[in-house]
Write a protein that holds these residues in place. Structure first.
Motif, PDB file in Angstrom:
ATOM      1  N   UNK B 298     -73.328  54.357 -20.822  1.00 16.81           N
ATOM      2  CA  UNK B 298     -73.148  53.280 -19.911  1.00 16.81           C
ATOM      3  C   UNK B 298     -74.475  54.057 -19.066  1.00 16.81           C
ATOM      4  N   UNK B 299     -74.690  55.272 -18.831  1.00 20.30           N
ATOM      5  CA  UNK B 299     -75.876  56.367 -18.420  1.00 20.30           C
ATOM      6  C   UNK B 299     -77.195  55.548 -19.074  1.00 20.30           C
ATOM      7  N   UNK B 300     -77.539  55.789 -19.930  1.00 21.04           N
ATOM      8  CA  UNK B 300     -78.554  55.177 -20.607  1.00 21.04           C
ATOM      9  C   UNK B 300     -78.897  53.730 -19.922  1.00 21.04           C
ATOM     10  N   UNK B 301     -77.240  52.936 -19.840  1.00 22.93           N
ATOM     11  CA  UNK B 301     -77.681  51.262 -19.839  1.00 22.93           C
ATOM     12  C   UNK B 301     -78.373  51.400 -18.557  1.00 22.93           C
ATOM     13  N   UNK B 302     -77.515  52.271 -17.608  1.00 24.52           N
ATOM     14  CA  UNK B 302     -77.974  52.247 -16.030  1.00 24.52           C
ATOM     15  C   UNK B 302     -79.817  52.866 -16.556  1.00 24.52           C
ATOM     16  N   UNK B 303     -79.962  53.811 -16.180  1.00 19.21           N
ATOM     17  CA  UNK B 303     -81.237  54.360 -16.454  1.00 19.21           C
ATOM     18  C   UNK B 303     -82.244  53.380 -16.639  1.00 19.21           C
ATOM     19  N   UNK B 358     -73.899  61.747  -6.970  1.00 19.57           N
ATOM     20  CA  UNK B 358     -73.725  62.556  -8.873  1.00 19.57           C
ATOM     21  C   UNK B 358     -74.589  63.334  -9.784  1.00 19.57           C
ATOM     22  N   UNK B 359     -74.296  64.110 -10.262  1.00 16.82           N
ATOM     23  CA  UNK B 359     -75.436  63.862 -11.511  1.00 16.82           C
ATOM     24  C   UNK B 359     -75.391  63.036 -12.589  1.00 16.82           C
ATOM     25  N   UNK B 360     -75.530  62.324 -12.562  1.00 18.81           N
ATOM     26  CA  UNK B 360     -75.402  61.073 -13.166  1.00 18.81           C
ATOM     27  C   UNK B 360     -76.336  60.032 -12.590  1.00 18.81           C
ATOM     28  N   UNK B 364     -80.505  59.472 -13.667  1.00 20.39           N
ATOM     29  CA  UNK B 364     -80.925  58.380 -13.877  1.00 20.39           C
ATOM     30  C   UNK B 364     -82.166  58.097 -12.693  1.00 20.39           C
ATOM     31  N   UNK B 365     -82.336  59.289 -11.408  1.00 23.51           N
ATOM     32  CA  UNK B 365     -83.349  58.900 -10.714  1.00 23.51           C
ATOM     33  C   UNK B 365     -85.049  59.634 -11.902  1.00 23.51           C
ATOM     34  N   UNK B 366     -84.832  60.829 -11.869  1.00 28.21           N
ATOM     35  CA  UNK B 366     -85.178  61.506 -13.178  1.00 28.21           C
ATOM     36  C   UNK B 366     -86.293  60.757 -14.064  1.00 28.21           C
ATOM     37  N   UNK B 367     -85.260  60.424 -14.659  1.00 28.90           N
ATOM     38  CA  UNK B 367     -85.173  59.326 -15.595  1.00 28.90           C
ATOM     39  C   UNK B 367     -85.935  58.008 -15.828  1.00 28.90           C
ATOM     40  N   UNK B 368     -86.072  57.295 -13.985  1.00 29.30           N
ATOM     41  CA  UNK B 368     -86.773  56.859 -13.742  1.00 29.30           C
ATOM     42  C   UNK B 368     -88.331  56.678 -13.481  1.00 29.30           C
TER      43      UNK B 368
END
Lengths: 402, 402
Positions: B298-303, B358-360, B364-368
């Motif tokens: 789900x983390x990858x999906x959101x990212x 949260x760390x998630x 996500x922002x870093x990956x974006x």
């Protein structure tokens, strides 16, 4: 001195701001009074530090920033010391610089031992008396526009070489800081190591830089040469600390390694930005460790004696060999070599941190640095008053050659 | 993440060396692959940080150096953003930049709320999607030698103004980080404060600098103007943090204040030395906080969704208003505005440190940021392939005007 709890980001910024501004402000005031800036910067640390107003706590972070500052102070000093000039330095300047290192060491050591201090403590105080700070003398001579006179060239030549010798002494002394007693075998190994390092950095390292030049200039990274120089600075500083010399010995020689190419790569303004920002934290830190409660009676006597010995020993070591040229020459060169600076302060710091120097001995070295730095410029201006007048008449700017 | 015990001076030097070298090395490798350096520098932090190899501990000192690095990254960005150019920016670029800030904020906020995140968390993620990083687009356009085309000028004009808007959003959002809920009154006050600050720094502060110019140029201190600029940088950074905006907002506007005089005082090379040394520690720190264990499901999906929204929203906000000029224009400007950079990363950091993100969400922002930064250059090169060919034929260097 205990380390306070870590400060918040907001506190840290406020501390950085207050330190930076008071340090630069006192430096500016000292310069307007025709005095060198460094004693003013140290004074800022004394005033705001834990022993006086206690505005700025001694946090790990501020200490680390000060340490990085010290590295950049010495890196800049190295960058301005060309190995080519060192090799070209006259035999006379070389002799003066060696005698000017031996004399203060012997006098300082003898006085401390006679007072009954331990050998290691005596070695540290003596080592702090060794190195002339070329920056202050050069500035005074430049302000008087007499850099091109023969006397000025002898002074600067000796002072440049003196920096290298001072680094050697520091390297050996810092190595001693690990043990409690002086072992002569250990001392021999350390001296050999330090000399090998210095010779390598002076004669081999610049060639490596020249060999790597084409590759460095092809790197895609922004400011690539500066980045390589900074990486080498950090590496050599760590390495020097690792093998038991002080980190700043590595920093100084890292600068030396790039000195001959600094103009070509426009390194000086870029590094001077870093030094302008970071150096104040170092000088502030030095002052903040000065225990103001000690300033009385026997401490003051000792500080005055050590300061007088620091001046006298340079007049003896650097001046007397020139006696054939008359007393004015003896005094000019001797006083020109008098100011002590960053190397003395770092010897004091290493000694304090390793527990070898007490707070009194640390304070005496700091005071000796301040006294020699403050006394030399007005005396120099007095001694060189004739040359100044002459040069004002027939002043043609001439390139300085050592 | 717990803070490790303070490191010894020797350890600190080793850590600084390892961070500096790996960060610059990965940056260089990315640049050789025709990619921007920043994702490479973040990758260094991910790899050596506590969640992966765990070579570099998270000490207070390293965090503080990273924070000072962030301040210099934004100070440099401000120094390169001339208020005069901002005032001169075309009405079209102004409109595009406003719409290009609104669209990603609305889309990001809506998506996060629909997923069921809290309002404050949604505001933070949305705020991180707002600001274009002008550096990367400008570099790509410059490499293609098409900076003087009309399209490039529109992109750069909008991106410059976008930086200021991004700072406003960050100032407001950082202020929100103090409370748990969004109070509309509080929001209004914060927005007013931030706008007042921005307008003052853009329109009044440069005049103060001009007024003070003669005095500054008379100071005795070495590098006097740089010293004054650095003092103002520290003061405004602290002040911005003090009144609840992020420190870097102050740093950016301190840069803006000196931007028009930077060439005259030769400030850019001096500050670039500082930024070259300190910035890597910031990007490394960003990467080292990225929890690699989260990278799944789900983390990858959101990212991926957030990254797609980040691209789409700039095409909608900055591109669509230009639809009359055809789809290629829409895409060129939209993709040109896509890369996110230091502002997004700092929003993420402020959110993480204040406990709102949260760390998630942080990850996500870093990956974006990494995804938009990496995707934009190749797409831009493809979209501008015709202009590149033309310019290769009739290439006459022309001054850039926004």
């Amino acid at each position: 001195m205990a380390t306070a709890i870590p400060s918040t980001p907001e506190q840290l910024l406020l501390e950085l701001f207050v330190i930076f501004v008071t340090t630069k402000l006192l430096g500016e005031i000292f310069e307007r009074l025709n005095l060198p800036a460094v004693p003013g910067e140290i004074l800022a640390g004394i005033v705001l530090g834990p022993y006086a107003l206690d505005w700025i706590p001694a946090t790990d972070t501020l200490r680390s920033v000060a340490q990085i500052g010290a590295i950049f102070v010495l890196f800049s000093a190295g960058l301005e010391t060309s190995p080519r000039d060192l090799i070209r330095v006259s035999r006379k300047a070389l002799l003066l610089s060696v005698l000017g290192v031996v004399a203060p060491f012997v006098l300082g050591f003898a006085y401390m031992r006679l007072r009954g201090d331990t050998t290691v403590e005596a070695v540290f105080v003596a080592a702090a008396m060794v190195a002339t700070s070329i920056g202050i003398t050069a500035r005074v001579l430049a302000d008087m526009k007499i850099l091109s006179t023969r006397t000025a060239r002898i002074i600067l030549g000796a002072a440049v070489f003196d920096d290298v010798l001072g680094m050697l002494v520091l390297a050996v002394v810092a190595g001693l800081a690990t043990g409690e007693h002086v072992h002569w075998l250990h001392l021999g190994v350390l001296t050999g190591e330090a000399e090998g390092f210095a010779l390598f950095m002076m004669f081999v390292a610049p060639h490596i830089v020249r060999q790597l030049r084409p590759q460095m200039e092809q790197l895609s990274t922004h400011n690539a040469v500066l980045v390589v120089a900074l990486a080498i600075l950090l590496l050599l500083s760590w390495l020097a600390a690792k093998i038991g010399m002080a980190a700043i010995v590595g920093a100084f020689f890292a600068g030396l390694m790039f000195a001959d190419y600094a103009p070509r790569w426009n390194l000086i303004p870029r590094v001077s930005g870093l030094t302008s920002f970071l150096a104040p934290f170092f000088f502030f830190d030095i002052g903040s460790r000065f225990d103001t409660r000690l300033v009385k009676g026997s401490f003051l006597t000792m500080a005055i004696v050590i300061s007088l010995l620091a001046i006298l020993s340079k007049v003896i070591g650097c001046g007397l060999p020139l006696l054939r040229e008359g007393w004015p020459m003896v005094l000019k060169v001797g006083i020109g070599m008098t100011p002590r600076g960053e190397v003395a302060l770092i010897v004091a710091l290493v000694g304090l941190q390793s527990g070898i120097l007490g707070e009194a001995a640390y304070g005496i070295i700091v005071l000796m640095t301040v006294v020699t730095t403050l006394l030399a410029p007005p005396i120099l201006r007095y001694l060189f008053r004739c040359e100044m007048r002459e040069h004002r008449d027939e002043s043609v700017p001439e390139p300085v050659q050592l």
